[in-house]
Write a protein that holds these residues in place. Sequence first.
Motif, short mmCIF file in Angstrom:
data_model
loop_
_atom_site.label_atom_id
_atom_site.label_comp_id
_atom_site.label_asym_id
_atom_site.label_seq_id
_atom_site.Cartn_x
_atom_site.Cartn_y
_atom_site.Cartn_z
N MET A 1 38.13 45.42 37.92
CA MET A 1 39.39 44.72 38.17
C MET A 1 39.14 43.56 39.12
N LEU A 2 39.86 42.48 38.90
CA LEU A 2 39.92 41.37 39.84
C LEU A 2 41.32 41.35 40.45
N TYR A 3 41.39 41.12 41.75
CA TYR A 3 42.67 41.01 42.45
C TYR A 3 42.65 39.76 43.31
N ALA A 4 43.80 39.10 43.41
CA ALA A 4 43.98 37.95 44.29
C ALA A 4 44.86 38.39 45.44
N MET A 5 44.45 38.07 46.66
CA MET A 5 45.20 38.55 47.82
C MET A 5 45.17 37.58 48.98
N THR A 6 46.14 37.73 49.84
CA THR A 6 46.25 36.89 51.03
C THR A 6 45.13 37.23 52.02
N GLY B 1 23.38 28.94 41.39
CA GLY B 1 24.59 28.51 40.71
C GLY B 1 25.79 29.37 41.07
N ILE B 2 26.93 28.98 40.52
CA ILE B 2 28.18 29.69 40.82
C ILE B 2 28.46 30.79 39.80
N ALA B 3 27.90 30.73 38.61
CA ALA B 3 28.19 31.69 37.55
C ALA B 3 28.07 33.16 37.99
N PRO B 4 27.05 33.54 38.77
CA PRO B 4 26.95 34.95 39.18
C PRO B 4 28.12 35.44 40.03
N ASN B 5 28.87 34.54 40.65
CA ASN B 5 29.98 34.95 41.50
C ASN B 5 31.27 35.22 40.75
N ILE B 6 31.34 34.89 39.49
CA ILE B 6 32.59 34.97 38.74
C ILE B 6 33.06 36.41 38.58
N VAL B 7 32.18 37.32 38.31
CA VAL B 7 32.58 38.73 38.16
C VAL B 7 31.98 39.57 39.28
N ILE C 1 32.31 49.71 44.54
CA ILE C 1 31.87 48.36 44.85
C ILE C 1 33.10 47.47 45.05
N ILE C 2 33.04 46.62 46.06
CA ILE C 2 34.04 45.57 46.24
C ILE C 2 33.31 44.29 46.65
N PHE C 3 33.48 43.24 45.86
CA PHE C 3 32.97 41.92 46.18
C PHE C 3 34.15 41.01 46.49
N VAL C 4 33.95 40.02 47.35
CA VAL C 4 35.00 39.09 47.75
C VAL C 4 34.57 37.65 47.46
N ASN C 5 35.49 36.87 46.92
CA ASN C 5 35.31 35.42 46.80
C ASN C 5 36.38 34.75 47.65
N ASP C 6 35.94 33.84 48.53
CA ASP C 6 36.88 33.09 49.35
C ASP C 6 37.31 31.82 48.60
N LEU C 7 38.19 31.05 49.18
CA LEU C 7 38.74 29.88 48.50
C LEU C 7 37.69 28.85 48.14
N ASP C 8 36.67 28.69 48.96
CA ASP C 8 35.59 27.75 48.65
C ASP C 8 34.89 28.17 47.35
N ASN C 9 34.55 29.45 47.25
CA ASN C 9 33.91 29.95 46.03
C ASN C 9 34.85 29.88 44.84
N ILE C 10 36.12 30.19 45.07
CA ILE C 10 37.09 30.15 43.97
C ILE C 10 37.21 28.74 43.42
N GLN C 11 37.22 27.74 44.28
CA GLN C 11 37.25 26.35 43.81
C GLN C 11 36.03 26.06 42.94
N LYS C 12 34.86 26.51 43.37
CA LYS C 12 33.64 26.30 42.59
C LYS C 12 33.70 27.05 41.26
N ILE C 13 34.28 28.25 41.26
CA ILE C 13 34.42 29.03 40.02
C ILE C 13 35.34 28.29 39.05
N VAL C 14 36.47 27.81 39.54
CA VAL C 14 37.41 27.08 38.68
C VAL C 14 36.72 25.84 38.11
N ASP C 15 36.04 25.08 38.96
CA ASP C 15 35.33 23.88 38.49
C ASP C 15 34.31 24.25 37.41
N TYR C 16 33.55 25.30 37.66
CA TYR C 16 32.53 25.73 36.70
C TYR C 16 33.16 26.14 35.37
N LEU C 17 34.21 26.95 35.42
CA LEU C 17 34.83 27.44 34.18
C LEU C 17 35.60 26.35 33.45
#
Length: 162
Positions: free
Chosen positions: A6-11, A68-74, A87-103
């Motif tokens: 599962m992916l979750y977005a949170m404050t 690269g950024i691809a490994p951070n997507i999932v 397991i819990i991995f976290v992506n912060d806004l900087d990584n999320i911006q890179k993920i969006v750009d990549y995708l």
Amino acid sequence: MARLGMLYAMTDEALEQLKAQDIDEMYDYMLEEIEEELFDTPEAFELDKAWEGIHYCLCEGDWYKEEGIAPNIVFGGYLLLDHNDCIIFVNDLDNIQKIVDYLEENNLQEIIKKNFDKIPSDYSYTKNEEELNYLLSWSKGVLDFYKYALKNQLNTIFTVDL
């Protein structure tokens, strides 16, 4: 049912509350508080058991690809929890911006089709046309999920109970 990703977005506040949990209680807290609140909302994205194959495809068949950024997507970002097969991995806004750009530049569906044959033989599931379609089906919407998180300035977590 184990292995459901599962992916979750949170404050920031919700993420800090998660981080504040004792290591033995963190995954249960995520299930009882975060999943309970966010499941079936735009802040949740289910990958089912397809997360593993999608990650392999994003990493061109190499589970531990780091460049690269691809490994951070999932299955990436920074590791918050690896305890008792949870397991819990976290992506912060900087990584999320890179993920969006990549995708936005690289179509996830095409990446999966291109790299499906590179998934190694020790993959947990049978590599066949049905599995490819399964990965393609469960990966639809990943970009929209990350765009939503970015637009709303939310961190993301990936969770799985192995």
